[in-house]
Design a protein around this motif. Structure first.
Motif, PDB file in Angstrom:
ATOM      1  N   SER A 194      -0.695  21.105   4.506  1.00 22.05           N
ATOM      2  CA  SER A 194       0.748  21.258   4.304  1.00 22.05           C
ATOM      3  C   SER A 194       1.114  21.244   2.829  1.00 22.05           C
ATOM      4  O   SER A 194       2.258  21.500   2.465  1.00 22.05           O
ATOM      5  CB  SER A 194       1.489  20.133   5.021  1.00 22.05           C
ATOM      6  N   GLY A 195       0.155  20.909   1.973  1.00 22.87           N
ATOM      7  CA  GLY A 195       0.408  20.785   0.544  1.00 22.87           C
ATOM      8  C   GLY A 195       0.642  19.355   0.096  1.00 22.87           C
ATOM      9  O   GLY A 195       0.708  19.085  -1.099  1.00 22.87           O
ATOM     10  N   ALA A 196       0.790  18.434   1.033  1.00 27.38           N
ATOM     11  CA  ALA A 196       1.007  17.031   0.681  1.00 27.38           C
ATOM     12  C   ALA A 196      -0.255  16.436   0.066  1.00 27.38           C
ATOM     13  O   ALA A 196      -1.369  16.711   0.519  1.00 27.38           O
ATOM     14  CB  ALA A 196       1.419  16.238   1.914  1.00 27.38           C
ATOM     15  N   MET A 197      -0.066  15.593  -0.956  1.00 22.69           N
ATOM     16  CA  MET A 197      -1.191  14.937  -1.603  1.00 22.69           C
ATOM     17  C   MET A 197      -1.146  13.454  -1.277  1.00 22.69           C
ATOM     18  O   MET A 197      -0.087  12.813  -1.359  1.00 22.69           O
ATOM     19  CB  MET A 197      -1.144  15.130  -3.118  1.00 22.69           C
ATOM     20  N   SER A 235       4.039  13.492  -0.563  1.00 25.00           N
ATOM     21  CA  SER A 235       2.930  12.756  -1.155  1.00 25.00           C
ATOM     22  C   SER A 235       2.978  11.324  -0.663  1.00 25.00           C
ATOM     23  O   SER A 235       4.002  10.852  -0.167  1.00 25.00           O
ATOM     24  CB  SER A 235       2.993  12.791  -2.694  1.00 25.00           C
ATOM     25  N   ALA A 236       1.844  10.666  -0.792  1.00 27.79           N
ATOM     26  CA  ALA A 236       1.747   9.261  -0.399  1.00 27.79           C
ATOM     27  C   ALA A 236       0.742   8.576  -1.301  1.00 27.79           C
ATOM     28  O   ALA A 236      -0.207   9.201  -1.789  1.00 27.79           O
ATOM     29  CB  ALA A 236       1.333   9.137   1.063  1.00 27.79           C
ATOM     30  N   ASP A 237       0.972   7.296  -1.517  1.00 25.54           N
ATOM     31  CA  ASP A 237       0.076   6.495  -2.347  1.00 25.54           C
ATOM     32  C   ASP A 237      -0.326   5.268  -1.540  1.00 25.54           C
ATOM     33  O   ASP A 237       0.491   4.395  -1.258  1.00 25.54           O
ATOM     34  CB  ASP A 237       0.778   6.083  -3.649  1.00 25.54           C
ATOM     35  N   LEU A 238      -1.597   5.224  -1.162  1.00 21.08           N
ATOM     36  CA  LEU A 238      -2.102   4.147  -0.321  1.00 21.08           C
ATOM     37  C   LEU A 238      -2.808   3.065  -1.126  1.00 21.08           C
ATOM     38  O   LEU A 238      -3.492   2.214  -0.558  1.00 21.08           O
ATOM     39  CB  LEU A 238      -3.077   4.709   0.726  1.00 21.08           C
ATOM     40  N   ARG A 239      -2.618   3.063  -2.426  1.00 23.01           N
ATOM     41  CA  ARG A 239      -3.353   2.115  -3.267  1.00 23.01           C
ATOM     42  C   ARG A 239      -2.670   0.763  -3.375  1.00 23.01           C
ATOM     43  O   ARG A 239      -3.164  -0.129  -4.067  1.00 23.01           O
ATOM     44  CB  ARG A 239      -3.542   2.717  -4.661  1.00 23.01           C
ATOM     45  N   ARG A 278      10.584   7.273  -2.910  1.00 23.83           N
ATOM     46  CA  ARG A 278       9.284   6.630  -2.867  1.00 23.83           C
ATOM     47  C   ARG A 278       9.443   5.410  -1.995  1.00 23.83           C
ATOM     48  O   ARG A 278       9.998   4.409  -2.383  1.00 23.83           O
ATOM     49  CB  ARG A 278       8.842   6.199  -4.268  1.00 23.83           C
ATOM     50  N   THR A 279       8.982   5.523  -0.765  1.00 21.79           N
ATOM     51  CA  THR A 279       9.221   4.496   0.226  1.00 21.79           C
ATOM     52  C   THR A 279       7.941   3.741   0.510  1.00 21.79           C
ATOM     53  O   THR A 279       6.887   4.342   0.630  1.00 21.79           O
ATOM     54  CB  THR A 279       9.730   5.133   1.536  1.00 21.79           C
TER      55      THR A 279
END
Length: 284
Positions: A194-197, A235-239, A278-279
């Motif tokens: 989908s293009g999401a990073m 986008s999502a940040d799982l860090r 940014r949730t």
């Protein structure tokens, strides 16, 4: 019984001379005969039999390309050199060569099974299902949906294995991993079709998979709190240790622009200066 008398010296010399002459003549005959056999046209390489499941090559082209580079005849040809010559052909992973009397070579070939592209976006380097990087013409590929993998040199197998672990994890979102990168610092970054990073973070493969599973399991609920579906993910940040950060299409944290659903979301929003939302969704 009388003991036999020792042979005279001249007799011994004659016997020794005869033996030497006999051995010399036999050796000479063998050398001449062997040389004749090595030069005789009957033992020139007359046939090369190519076998194997060939998808990107064909036997006729292979024989035409490799044959002129063979040196020697059936007895003198260097089988190792023949093997290396075949393995230089694009898409050939491994070659096994053996002689077949009187003038044939039989070659068993194994081609690369392309599993993904490797390296930068503009490159055509590939990685096979064994995690080995190889060079080939990407135009020969029938499949256009191969993922693109990136990582430090020598770690292509690790990246491929991680891709195989993560791909099933994203299936509940009805999406696929389009690209996966192992950064120089040991972190993982996935790009979906989908293009999401998605920044997956580092740690053991099990750590990365578990974080991703929690993210996939809770994404639809968190996105729904903002009036969006899971496919609105940018986008999502799982860090983060206590959750993950999201960017959703159409959701901002600028005053007055956030949907009313955001007020009911049990998640923190990003600072006001961040335009896209940014949730942070809790990983329960």
């Amino acid at each position: 019984m009388t003991a036999s008398l020792p042979a005279p010296l001249d007799v011994k010399l004659m016997n020794l001379t005869a033996t030497v002459l006999f051995v010399g003549c036999a050796a000479f005959v063998l050398v001449v005969g062997g040389s004749w056999m090595l030069r005789h046209p009957a033992f020139a390489i007359g046939r090369i039999v190519v076998q194997g499941e060939l998808v990107h090559n064909n036997a006729v082209t292979l024989r035409a390309n490799v044959g002129p580079h063979l040196v020697g005849n059936f007895f003198t040809v260097d089988l190792r050199a023949v093997r290396e010559a075949f393995e230089q052909v694009p898409w050939v992973r491994h070659a096994m060569v053996r002689r077949e009397f009187p003038n044939s070579l039989r070659v068993e070939l194994q081609e690369h099974d392309a599993a993904a592209y490797w390296g930068a976006e503009e490159g055509s380097t590939l990685v096979n299902s064994q995690g080995e990087v190889f060079e080939a013409n990407g135009d020969d590929l029938d499949a256009d949906d191969l993922p693109r993998l990136q990582g430090p040199q020598g770690q292509s197998l690790e990246v491929l294995q991680m891709y195989h672990r993560l791909q099933p994890v994203f299936e509940p979102l009805d999406t696929k991993v389009d690209a996966l990168e192992l950064t120089g610092r040991g972190g993982w970054r996935a790009t979906l079709d989908s293009g999401a990073m998605v920044e997956l973070g580092g740690g053991t493969p099990q750590d990365v998979v578990q974080r991703t599973q929690r993210f996939v399991r809770t994404l639809a609920r968190v996105a729904g709190q903002y009036g969006r579906r899971a496919d609105a993910l940018e986008s999502a940040d799982l860090r983060h240790a206590d959750g993950y950060a999201l960017r959703l299409r159409g959701v901002t944290t600028v005053n007055g622009d956030a949907p009313k659903a955001a007020a009911r979301a049990p998640a923190r929003t990003a600072p006001q200066r961040a335009r896209p939302a940014r949730t942070t969704g809790q990983n329960h």
